[in-house]
Structures are given as C-alpha cells and as structure tokens.
Design an enzyme around this catalytic site. Structure first.
Site, PDB file in Angstrom:
ATOM      1  N   HIS A  19       0.834  -1.204   0.000  1.00 27.15           N
ATOM      2  CA  HIS A  19       0.000   0.000   0.000  1.00 27.15           C
ATOM      3  C   HIS A  19       0.865   1.250   0.000  1.00 27.15           C
ATOM      4  O   HIS A  19       2.096   1.172  -0.112  1.00 27.15           O
ATOM      5  CB  HIS A  19      -1.005  -0.028   1.152  1.00 27.15           C
ATOM      6  CG  HIS A  19      -0.376  -0.095   2.526  1.00 27.15           C
ATOM      7  ND1 HIS A  19       0.475   0.865   2.995  1.00 27.15           N
ATOM      8  CD2 HIS A  19      -0.474  -1.023   3.517  1.00 27.15           C
ATOM      9  CE1 HIS A  19       0.868   0.554   4.216  1.00 27.15           C
ATOM     10  NE2 HIS A  19       0.314  -0.604   4.559  1.00 27.15           N
ATOM     11  N   HIS A  22       4.116   1.388   2.167  1.00 25.17           N
ATOM     12  CA  HIS A  22       5.247   0.633   1.617  1.00 25.17           C
ATOM     13  C   HIS A  22       5.851   1.387   0.432  1.00 25.17           C
ATOM     14  O   HIS A  22       7.075   1.476   0.286  1.00 25.17           O
ATOM     15  CB  HIS A  22       4.805  -0.750   1.136  1.00 25.17           C
ATOM     16  CG  HIS A  22       4.139  -1.573   2.197  1.00 25.17           C
ATOM     17  ND1 HIS A  22       2.875  -2.094   2.037  1.00 25.17           N
ATOM     18  CD2 HIS A  22       4.547  -1.952   3.425  1.00 25.17           C
ATOM     19  CE1 HIS A  22       2.541  -2.761   3.131  1.00 25.17           C
ATOM     20  NE2 HIS A  22       3.539  -2.692   3.991  1.00 25.17           N
ATOM     21  N   CYS A 127       1.154 -10.582  22.097  1.00 21.71           N
ATOM     22  CA  CYS A 127       0.254 -10.071  21.058  1.00 21.71           C
ATOM     23  C   CYS A 127       0.574 -10.806  19.767  1.00 21.71           C
ATOM     24  O   CYS A 127       1.692 -10.707  19.259  1.00 21.71           O
ATOM     25  CB  CYS A 127       0.417  -8.567  20.865  1.00 21.71           C
ATOM     26  SG  CYS A 127      -0.462  -7.994  19.395  1.00 21.71           S
ATOM     27  N   CYS A 130       1.553  -8.457  16.779  1.00 19.96           N
ATOM     28  CA  CYS A 130       2.936  -7.951  16.764  1.00 19.96           C
ATOM     29  C   CYS A 130       3.942  -9.089  16.825  1.00 19.96           C
ATOM     30  O   CYS A 130       5.132  -8.873  16.620  1.00 19.96           O
ATOM     31  CB  CYS A 130       3.212  -7.045  17.955  1.00 19.96           C
ATOM     32  SG  CYS A 130       2.116  -5.661  18.097  1.00 19.96           S
ATOM     33  N   CYS A 144      -2.751  -4.070  23.500  1.00 19.05           N
ATOM     34  CA  CYS A 144      -1.604  -3.773  22.645  1.00 19.05           C
ATOM     35  C   CYS A 144      -1.822  -2.404  21.999  1.00 19.05           C
ATOM     36  O   CYS A 144      -2.882  -2.164  21.411  1.00 19.05           O
ATOM     37  CB  CYS A 144      -1.478  -4.853  21.561  1.00 19.05           C
ATOM     38  SG  CYS A 144      -0.574  -4.268  20.123  1.00 19.05           S
ATOM     39  N   HIS A 147      -2.511  -2.789  18.065  1.00 16.03           N
ATOM     40  CA  HIS A 147      -3.670  -3.515  17.549  1.00 16.03           C
ATOM     41  C   HIS A 147      -4.941  -3.279  18.359  1.00 16.03           C
ATOM     42  O   HIS A 147      -6.023  -3.674  17.941  1.00 16.03           O
ATOM     43  CB  HIS A 147      -3.356  -5.020  17.488  1.00 16.03           C
ATOM     44  CG  HIS A 147      -2.293  -5.330  16.479  1.00 16.03           C
ATOM     45  ND1 HIS A 147      -0.949  -5.330  16.780  1.00 16.03           N
ATOM     46  CD2 HIS A 147      -2.384  -5.600  15.165  1.00 16.03           C
ATOM     47  CE1 HIS A 147      -0.258  -5.605  15.688  1.00 16.03           C
ATOM     48  NE2 HIS A 147      -1.092  -5.769  14.701  1.00 16.03           N
ATOM     49  N   LYS A 296      -5.345   5.968  10.823  1.00 17.23           N
ATOM     50  CA  LYS A 296      -4.442   5.012  10.187  1.00 17.23           C
ATOM     51  C   LYS A 296      -5.135   4.356   9.001  1.00 17.23           C
ATOM     52  O   LYS A 296      -6.349   4.198   9.006  1.00 17.23           O
ATOM     53  CB  LYS A 296      -4.079   3.936  11.224  1.00 17.23           C
ATOM     54  CG  LYS A 296      -2.588   3.892  11.481  1.00 17.23           C
ATOM     55  CD  LYS A 296      -2.217   2.712  12.324  1.00 17.23           C
ATOM     56  CE  LYS A 296      -0.838   2.226  11.925  1.00 17.23           C
ATOM     57  NZ  LYS A 296      -0.331   1.190  12.773  1.00 17.23           N
ATOM     58  N   LYS A 299      -7.340  -2.074   6.409  1.00 17.40           N
ATOM     59  CA  LYS A 299      -8.197  -2.849   5.516  1.00 17.40           C
ATOM     60  C   LYS A 299      -9.647  -2.776   5.984  1.00 17.40           C
ATOM     61  O   LYS A 299     -10.558  -2.595   5.200  1.00 17.40           O
ATOM     62  CB  LYS A 299      -7.732  -4.308   5.561  1.00 17.40           C
ATOM     63  CG  LYS A 299      -7.384  -4.866   4.215  1.00 17.40           C
ATOM     64  CD  LYS A 299      -7.116  -6.326   4.415  1.00 17.40           C
ATOM     65  CE  LYS A 299      -6.484  -6.980   3.239  1.00 17.40           C
ATOM     66  NZ  LYS A 299      -6.126  -8.363   3.481  1.00 17.40           N
TER      67      LYS A 299
HETATM   68  O1  ME8 Z   1       7.054  -4.227   9.969  1.00 11.44           O
HETATM   69  N1  ME8 Z   1       2.946   5.297   6.594  1.00 11.44           N
HETATM   70  O2  ME8 Z   1       6.652  -5.058   7.868  1.00 11.44           O
HETATM   71  P1  ME8 Z   1       5.387  -4.194   7.400  1.00 11.44           P
HETATM   72  C1  ME8 Z   1       4.233   5.227   6.261  1.00 11.44           C
HETATM   73  N2  ME8 Z   1       8.263  -7.079   8.338  1.00 11.44           N
HETATM   74  N3  ME8 Z   1       4.898   4.073   6.131  1.00 11.44           N
HETATM   75  C2  ME8 Z   1       4.235   2.943   6.347  1.00 11.44           C
HETATM   76  C3  ME8 Z   1       2.872   2.941   6.708  1.00 11.44           C
HETATM   77  C4  ME8 Z   1       2.211   4.193   6.825  1.00 11.44           C
HETATM   78  N4  ME8 Z   1       0.936   4.322   7.129  1.00 11.44           N
HETATM   79  N5  ME8 Z   1       2.484   1.668   6.862  1.00 11.44           N
HETATM   80  C5  ME8 Z   1       3.572   0.880   6.587  1.00 11.44           C
HETATM   81  C6  ME8 Z   1       7.283  -5.014   9.075  1.00 11.44           C
HETATM   82  N6  ME8 Z   1       4.630   1.649   6.270  1.00 11.44           N
HETATM   83  C7  ME8 Z   1       8.421  -6.002   9.229  1.00 11.44           C
HETATM   84  C8  ME8 Z   1       9.720  -5.266   8.982  1.00 11.44           C
HETATM   85  S1  ME8 Z   1      12.386  -5.203   8.762  1.00 11.44           S
HETATM   86  C9  ME8 Z   1      13.654  -6.150   9.263  1.00 11.44           C
HETATM   87  C10 ME8 Z   1      10.961  -6.114   9.143  1.00 11.44           C
HETATM   88  C11 ME8 Z   1       5.964   1.169   5.871  1.00 11.44           C
HETATM   89  O3  ME8 Z   1       4.907  -4.836   6.138  1.00 11.44           O
HETATM   90  C12 ME8 Z   1       7.030   1.667   6.815  1.00 11.44           C
HETATM   91  O4  ME8 Z   1       8.269   1.570   6.185  1.00 11.44           O
HETATM   92  O5  ME8 Z   1       4.428  -4.040   8.508  1.00 11.44           O
HETATM   93  C13 ME8 Z   1       6.939   0.655   7.928  1.00 11.44           C
HETATM   94  O6  ME8 Z   1       8.070   0.678   8.776  1.00 11.44           O
HETATM   95  C14 ME8 Z   1       6.825  -0.614   7.147  1.00 11.44           C
HETATM   96  O7  ME8 Z   1       6.000  -0.242   6.009  1.00 11.44           O
HETATM   97  C15 ME8 Z   1       6.217  -1.770   7.900  1.00 11.44           C
HETATM   98  O8  ME8 Z   1       6.013  -2.805   6.992  1.00 11.44           O
END
Ligand code: ME8
Length: 633
Positions: A19, A22, A127, A130, A144, A147, A296, A299
């Site tokens: 999304h 990312h 949790c 998380c 949490c 969540h 935030k 979905k």
């Molecule tokens: O946490 N605004 O993966 P994840 C800005 N797998 N950036 C956002 C965002 C938002 N609303 N939502 C997500 C994980 N992001 C772990 C990481 S690393 C060793 C493991 C971006 O799929 C932002 O970069 O939940 C956030 O830190 C990341 O997606 C979390 O991605």
C-alpha cells in the site's frame, strides 16, 4: 561526499498487499539512492519481503493456500510493484531464501557460543498481531497499543538473548554518535526508553506452536522469533560474512523505516550486531505515518490507498513528487487525492511544466532549437547563474539531512525565479528587436532547466530524462554527476522540439467521480434483491459493431449499427471515451429488449453495457470470440 552508500527498506510482511506506506518508504529509499549516485558514490540498494511467523501462516490459511505458495505469490506482488514505481533496487531479499536462513543460523551460533543465549521458563502477555511479548507498562488499558486487542497470557520455555548485557554500551554509543538515529526526536525516544532496564529478548517459538520459521541450530524443537530472523536480512543480502558486497558496503549502511518498527531497529538490532561482533550500521532514518482522513490506513476501514491505482491515473513521477514534497520526513502526513491533484496542477503543470514548455517552444521558434553560448551577458543573467549554484548548494545540504521537501521547495523557488525572468526579459519582444539579448536569455533559461533536470532526477527520473533527451544531452540519468551541474560550459545546446510534461487534472471531474463512487457503493449495499425470474426478463446478447459515426450536434452520442444476430441501430453515449474508428469490429454486450427511444432524432433499439470509474469509461466486452447474437447469462 566520500565513500559508498548502502540503503535498505524494511522487508515487508507478505500478509497484506503493498500500500501507500510501503510505496513511500521504498520511494524515499530510491530518491536517496539516486541522489548518492548523482553525488558520484557507489551505491547498493536492498528491499524485500519478510515471510516467516504466525501472521503469515494465518493469512495463508485465510486465503486457503499452502504457506509456501502463498508467500511466493505475495512476495511477487511487492517485487512486481517496484519497477512500476521506477525503483532502482539492486537486490530483492526474501527471508525464505536458503542463504538468508543459513546466515540467521550462523549468527545464532555465534551469539550462543559467546554465552549470550540462555533457556528459561517464561510467562508473558503475547500479542499475536505484533508477534511479541509485552510488558505491563507497554500496554494501554491492558491492550496492545498497535492492535488495540488484549494480548494472551502465554506460559512456555524459550530461548532468550541477553540484550540487557548491551544496554550500557548502546546508550553510550547513541550518545557518542548523535546522528546514529535520526531525526533527533526518535533518538530521544530511544534514549528515554533505555532509561528503564532493558529486558532480555525472547528469540524462539516452540515448534509445537509454530513451524513456519528458521529452525534454531542448537535445538530442533524451536524456530527463531521473526524479528531475530528478519533483521538479519540486512547483512544476508550482502552475503555476510565472506561476501565482497558485505566488505564493501556494510560500513555505509543506512536503514530506512517508519516509526512503527523503531524499537527492533534501534535496540534489538544494534545489540544483536554487537553480540555477533559486527560493527553497528551507520544511520537509522525514521519517518512518520501516512494517514487517511486523519486516521491510520486499515483494511477494515476500507481506506487503504493503493499505489498502482494512483500511478495509473496520475503517472509515476507526479505520485513520487507528491509523496516527497508533502511529507516532512519524520512527521505524520495526511494523504488525500485532492491534495495530490492540487500539487500536480500548481507545482507540476503550472510552475515547472510551463517553464519547460515555454522555454523549449521559444528556443525552437526563435532560434530553430539552437541555444548558443552568448558573447555578451548582463547582470540579470549572472544573477540567474548564481541562483542556480546557491540552489544546488542548498539542495545538497537538505538532501543529506533528509530534508527532501525543503530541497524541493528550494528548487521551486528557482523555478519561480526563472518564470519571472521570462516575464521581465520578454524573449518574444527581444526576438523582434535584440537578437543578442535573446541569445543570452535563452541560453540561461535552457542551462538552468538542464541543471534542474539533474537535481530533480532522483525524484522524477522519467520526466527529467525526457527533458534530457529533448536537449540531446549525451550524459543522461545515472551517468550525470553533481559536477556536471556546476560546469555550465556548453558551447551549444540543441532543443529538438516542444515538450508537454504534466497535463492539468480536472479537479471537478475527480470530485464528481468520487461522489458517484460513494453513491454506487452505498447503492450496491442498499439495493433490494431481485429474483432470477426478474433478471431473466432482460435479453442480453453479444453484439459486434459494424458501423459507427458521431451524431451531429452531440459530443457524446455515437450512432452504431450492431450485429446482434440481426442488425440494430443503437445510440450510445460513449463519444468522450471512444472515437468511432476504434469501435469497428468490437464485440460488446447489448440489452436488446429495451423499449426503443429517440436520441437526437435517431431511434435507439438497445443499449450497450459499460462501466466507468476515475480512469474513464470502458465498454464491457466478452473474453474471446463469441458468435454475434449469443445470449449473455
Ligand atoms: O514491519 N505510513 O513489515 P510491514 C508510512 N516485516 N509508512 C508505512 C505505513 C504508513 N501508514 N504503513 C507501513 C514489518 N509503512 C516487518 C519489517 S524489517 C527487518 C521487518 C511502511 O509490512 C514503513 O516503512 O508491517 C513501515 O516501517 C513498514 O511499512 C512496515 O512494513
């Protein structure tokens, strides 16, 4: 600027579609990567997917898929998105790759051999969202904080990493390296968290509860906790320990994350590295959240912003520009499509697009595209040159300090200045009475646009390369280095034609569509049901368009002759989306038993099925050849 540059994004969980959040992190990483290329550094850029753990297993089950097949499919969605956003990553890491799994086990052995891992009974609040235990203090009203669900009390024996051993070292390291975690607010947050004693980190999950993970090399009954596995991607991607890439790039590591995963990156990861005898990364760069309607994205709220939909409508560079211009790195921002359109119209179509198109058109018209170094220049021209050079200095300073929006604001000041220069110099008047002045003004304009195309390239690579192609530059895109901007010594530049960069977006049309979409979703959910008998009253048939012509006096209406087993005349309101020639031979779906109506004097004996969203109107067509007149069921 010296050395090399290694940039990473988080590896994203494969339990959801990519999304806006990312896309943002990955675009920022790309802008940083391209900026360092421009600065002449050797760069390496890694992104990827995080594929182990409870969440992923649950998502696979929810989708009715085998876990491996599910992670393969979801990982592809991320991997396929990045080229569409022009991301220049050198490598895409997956935590299910065998070389990553081996690296995780290697690190576990190193840390275990050092005596930093122990086995113990543990009872704690867990949790599942998380995938971690929470202390009482961290919970908000017993829930949490991420969540807003109550964690579950779990009692089990597990392996622990003696993170507490490294607390003093970490505090000292952060204090001695003030830009280790940046912006400063996040450094302060971490230091404040570290005021309390650090608990050891539970780094295993029993296989009886979870099998989808990296097995502990020293106990086959356990798999590794997802964070101890995931963080290691940053070095397994460089083929740690022996890899050439690791030797070349690790000391220049820059991690980029949002604030949601600050703690694992700012606390667990440096402690893990220290325990394994690896030097810490250089910088942890932390940004805020994109929010939608001040909340935030989620979905369940149905407000997840999908990057590709926006890119399809507005273009990739407009999307990249907007995200980088709108968010102050480190703080939260609210996303709205109206704001995106506002910026496209004001900054891109009006300020930047007009500057380039006016200048190129004048160069073509007045000097046949040949822009030559002038013999005589005036103070105003010298001022322009000075402005470009100071912009460049400010730009570099801002870019290095993560002030991307400031770098863009500075470039837009220069653009404003150049637009004014056109107004005050009036090249169209000079063309009639002072060709020498005209030559100087066009030269300074085109040189400045060239410089802007170099500075903006990290943000809008496609647009800037289009400009560079129109200017017939030999060096383009990633071949350009910062000193090329300073030089300003072309004897001649050739503008090969006019250029239109960003079409204006009709905000009224966007608003209308949004309203209609809202109405549609409401009416879909509220519409009363009909029985099959009622539906069967409609006679739907496949038709083939044999003839099409616009109806005189109407923009929208096209008169068609359609073969639906017999020939029918149908008047369709599709003239804004289709020209008559493109309709010939097309198969369509036709309602054939509607009462005929007269439209602009022509009797319509049926109706075509079509659908419309923000991207425009499209006819509904059969998926392959079907004989005209066949019934649609
Ligand atoms: O946490 N605004 O993966 P994840 C800005 N797998 N950036 C956002 C965002 C938002 N609303 N939502 C997500 C994980 N992001 C772990 C990481 S690393 C060793 C493991 C971006 O799929 C932002 O970069 O939940 C956030 O830190 C990341 O997606 C979390 O991605």
């Amino acid at each position: 600027m010296e050395g090399r540059f290694y940039i990473t994004t988080p590896i994203y969980y494969v339990n959801a579609e990519p999304h806006l959040g990312h896309a943002y992190t990955t675009i920022v990483a790309d802008v940083m990567n391209r900026f360092h290329m421009l600065m002449g550094l050797e760069t390496y850029f890694v992104t990827g997917t995080d594929e182990h753990g409870d969440k992923v297993v649950k998502a696979a089950k929810g989708a009715g898929e085998d876990v491996k097949r599910y992670v393969d499919m979801m990982s592809e969605r991320f991997r396929n998105l990045w080229p569409k956003l022009n991301i220049t990553n050198d490598y895409f890491i997956r935590t299910t790759y065998s070389h990553h799994i081996e690296t995780v086990q290697h690190i576990l052995n190193l840390v275990n051999d050092k005596g930093d891992i122990y086995f113990s009974d543990y009872q704690g609040m867990y949790c599942f969202g998380c995938e971690r235990f929470y202390t009482e203090k961290e919970l908000i009203d017993g829930k949490c904080p991420d969540h807003m669900t109550e964690p579950v009390l779990i009692n089990e024996a597990n392996y622990f990493f003696r993170m507490s051993n490294y607390q003093d070292w970490l505090i000292d390291y952060i204090k001695r390296n003030p830009d280790f975690i940046r912006p400063e607010r996040y450094k302060n947050e971490v230091l404040s968290f570290l005021k309390d004693p650090l608990e050891d980190l539970c780094i295993s999950r029993p296989k009886k509860r979870l099998t989808w993970g990296v097995p502990l090399p020293f106990d086959e009954n356990y798999v590794t906790y997802v964070w101890f596995d995931a963080l290691i991607n940053y070095i397994s991607a460089l083929n740690y320990p022996e890899g050439e890439l690791f030797k070349r790039f690790w000391s220049y590591a820059n991690h980029l994350i949002a604030k949601d995963i600050l703690k694992p990156h700012a606390i667990y990861w440096p402690c893990m590295l220290k325990a394994a005898g690896i030097e810490p990364y250089r910088h942890l760069n932390v940004h805020g959240y994109w929010k939608v309607d001040e909340g935030k994205m989620s979905k369940s709220l149905g407000n997840v912003v999908k990057p590709l939909e926006l890119v399809d409508i507005y273009g990739v560079d407009a999307f990249r520009y907007f995200l980088m211009r709108e968010m102050v790195f480190g703080l939260d921002s609210d996303f709205s499509e109206e704001a995106l359109v506002g910026r496209i119209n004001a900054d891109l179509a009006n300020d930047f697009g007009n500057l380039v198109s006016r200048s190129f058109t004048m160069a073509k018209k007045f000097q046949d595209g040949r822009v030559l170094e002038p013999e005589v220049i005036e103070e105003e021209d010298r001022e322009i040159r000075k402005e470009v050079l100071t912009t460049l200095d400010d730009y570099c300073r801002f870019m290095e300090a993560l002030g991307f929006h400031k770098a863009l604001i500075r470039i837009w000041e220069l653009i404003g200045r150049l637009n004014k220069y056109i107004v005050t110099q009036e090249p169209w008047v000079l063309a009639k009475k002072d060709r020498a002045r005209l030559k100087a003004v066009l030269y300074y304009l085109i040189q400045s646009i060239k410089a802007i195309s170099f500075m903006l390239w990290p943000f809008m690579p496609e647009t800037c390369e289009r400009i560079q192609i129109r200017l017939n530059l030999q060096k383009r895109g990633r071949d350009i280095k910062i000193d090329d901007i300073r030089e300003w010594k072309d004897k001649e530049l050739v503008v090969s034609g006019p250029i239109q960069l960003f079409p204006r977006v009709d905000i009224k049309r966007l608003k209308k569509h949004k309203m209609e979409e809202k109405k549609k979703t409401i009416s879909v959910t509220q519409k009363h049901e009909i029985g099959i008998e009622e539906f069967q009253k409609l006679d739907l048939r496949v038709g083939v368009i044999k003839h099409a012509e616009k109806i005189k006096g109407s923009k929208k209406l096209i008169a068609l002759k359609v073969d639906v087993g017999e020939e029918r005349t149908i008047v369709a309101g599709i003239g804004n989306a289709y020209s008559p020639e493109t309709l010939l031979g097309k198969s369509v779906v036709v309602v054939t038993n509607l009462k005929p109506v007269k439209l602009m004097g022509v009797e319509s004996q049926g109706m075509l099925l079509a659908s419309e969203d923000r991207s425009g109107l499209k006819l509904i067509v059969p998926d392959g050849d079907i004989t005209p007149g066949s019934q649609v069921r």
